[in-house]
Design an enzyme around this catalytic site. Structure first.
Site, PDB file in Angstrom:
ATOM      1  CD  GLU A  42      -2.612   1.043   2.715  1.00 28.02           C
ATOM      2  OE1 GLU A  42      -3.730   1.591   2.741  1.00 28.02           O
ATOM      3  OE2 GLU A  42      -2.150   0.399   3.690  1.00 28.02           O
ATOM      4  CE  LYS A 132      -7.774   2.034   3.271  1.00 27.70           C
ATOM      5  NZ  LYS A 132      -6.611   2.173   4.187  1.00 27.70           N
ATOM      6  CB  CYS A 166      -5.260  -1.197   4.052  1.00 26.44           C
ATOM      7  SG  CYS A 166      -4.638  -1.155   5.745  1.00 26.44           S
TER       8      CYS A 166
END
Length: 316
Positions: A42, A132, A166
Site C-alpha cells: 500500500e 481506497k 488494507c
C-alpha cells in the site's frame, strides 16, 4: 504455472524519482528469477504516511504541513502518465505489477491525495485504477475518499487479478464485489503489521477460492530520511523495524503456500496453478452454486461521484 511475488522492499520515502529507480531494479531482479507478477505494498510510491498516526497526537501542525507538502510533490499524477517508468519496466520485463500509490488529483489546483491501487499488465498497460473507498482512522487527514469505479477484476497475462487496499479487505461487501468478477489472484496491499491480518488472508483465500497475495509495508528506522521533520518521533530508534513486512501467499483452500515473511527484505515467491481455483470452487463457489442469488444480492455503484478525478475512458 505463473510465479508470483510479494515485494518486501522499502520505498525511498517521499522521493518519487528514487522510488522509480528502486522499483525498476526490483522488477529487473524479479524477471531474472522467473517472476511473472509483482505485488507492492500500500502507498509504496512514495511511501505510507506513518507520520499521521504519530504527529497528530502531538498537534505539531507545522511539521504535518511540511510533510504533507513533501508527500504531495512526490505523489503520482496519472493524468500526466505519472507511472511511466513503472509501466516501461513492466513492458520491458513482461511482468504484471500491482502496486499502491499516493495519487494526486489530476486537477492541479486541487490538493487532494488518494490511496490508490493500480494494476499494470505485462505490456505496460494500466488496466485498473482503484481509490481506497474509506481511509482508515487518521488516514482521513491525508487521503480523500474513493468511489466504486475501480472495484474491478481484470484479465492480465497471469490470470484474472483484483485488488483491495488494507482494511477494505475487512469489508465483506467489498470482497464480494471482487469475488463476483471471477477473481483468480486476489491482491491485498496493506500497511497493517498485525498478525491477525495473516488469518484474514487465509480466510479470504478459502472464501474466494482464489490465490491471495497479502503484502505489507517493510520499513526500518534507517529507511527514514535524516531530514524528515520530527524524525525522533516518527522513527525514534536505530535499526528497529517499524513495519516488519508479514508477506503471505495463500492457496484457494486457504492454506499458506509462502510466508509469513517477517523482518526480512526481499521477494516472497510462489509458483501457482490456476487450475486449483476451479477445483476449490467445485466444493465452494461463493458467487456460483453456493451463492443463492434468490436470497442475497449485491449492488455496486460505479457511477462517477468524485468531483476531481482521473478517468481513463477505456476503464469505464
Amino acid at each position: 504455472m505463473p510465479r508470483i511475488a510479494a515485494v518486501q522492499e522499502s520505498p525511498v520515502l517521499f522521493d518519487l524519482a528514487q522510488c522509480f529507480e528502486r522499483a525498476t531494479e526490483i522488477v529487473a531482479r524479479a524477471a531474472s528469477q522467473g517472476i511473472e507478477m509483482l505485488v507492492f505494498p500500500e502507498a509504496w510510491f512514495p511511501g505510507y504516511p506513518d507520520y499521521a498516526w504519530v504527529l497528530s497526537a502531538f498537534g505539531d501542525n507545522a511539521a504535518i504541513k511540511s510533510i504533507y507538502a513533501r508527500l504531495f510533490r512526490n505523489s503520482v499524477d496519472l493524468s500526466r502518465d505519472g507511472l511511466a517508468p513503472l509501466k516501461e519496466a513492466a513492458r520491458a520485463h513482461g511482468i504484471v505489477i500491482v502496486t499502491g500509490i499516493n495519487e494526486r488529483a489530476s486537477d492541479q489546483s486541487a490538493g487532494t491525495l488518494y490511496n490508490t491501487a493500480v494494476i499494470i499488465d505485462a505490456d505496460g498497460t494500466i488496466l485498473n485504477v482503484h481509490r481506497k473507498c474509506m481511509p482508515t482512522d487518521v488516514e482521513r487527514t491525508v487521503w480523500g475518499f474513493g468511489d466504486g469505479r475501480g472495484v474491478r477484476v481484470v484479465e492480465t497475462a497471469v490470470g484474472r487479478v483484483g485488488a483491495l487496499l488494507c482494511w477494505e479487505n475487512y469489508m465483506p461487501l467489498a470482497r464480494a464485489a471482487i469475488y463476483a468478477q471471477n477473481v483468480e489472484i486476489y491482491c491485498a496491499p496493506t500497511a497493517d503489521p498485525d498478525d491477525r491480518w495473516l488469518a484474514s488472508m487465509q480466510h479470504i483465500g478459502r472464501e474466494s477460492s482464489a490465490f491471495v497475495v497479502g503484502v505489507s509495508l517493510t520499513l526500518e528506522d534507517d529507511d527514514f530520511p535524516a531530514d524528515f521533520p520530527q524524525r525522533q518521533r516518527t522513527a525514534p530508534g536505530k535499526g528497529n523495524w517499524l513495519h516488519p513486512g508479514n508477506g503471505i501467499i495463500c492457496s484457494p483452500e486457504g492454506n499458506i503456500v509462502a510466508g509469513p515473511m517477517r523482518r526480512k527484505k526481499g521477494l516472497l515467491m510462489a509458483d501457482i496453478d490456476l487450475s486449483e481455483v476451479r477445483l476449490a470452487r467445485q466444493k465452494f463457489d461463493v458467487v456460483g452454486h453456493y451463492a443463492r442469488p434468490d436470497i442475497y444480492r449485491l449492488i455496486v455503484d460505479r457511477s462517477s461521484k468524485m468531483p476531481v478525478s482521473f478517468i481513463d475512458p477505456s476503464l469505464e
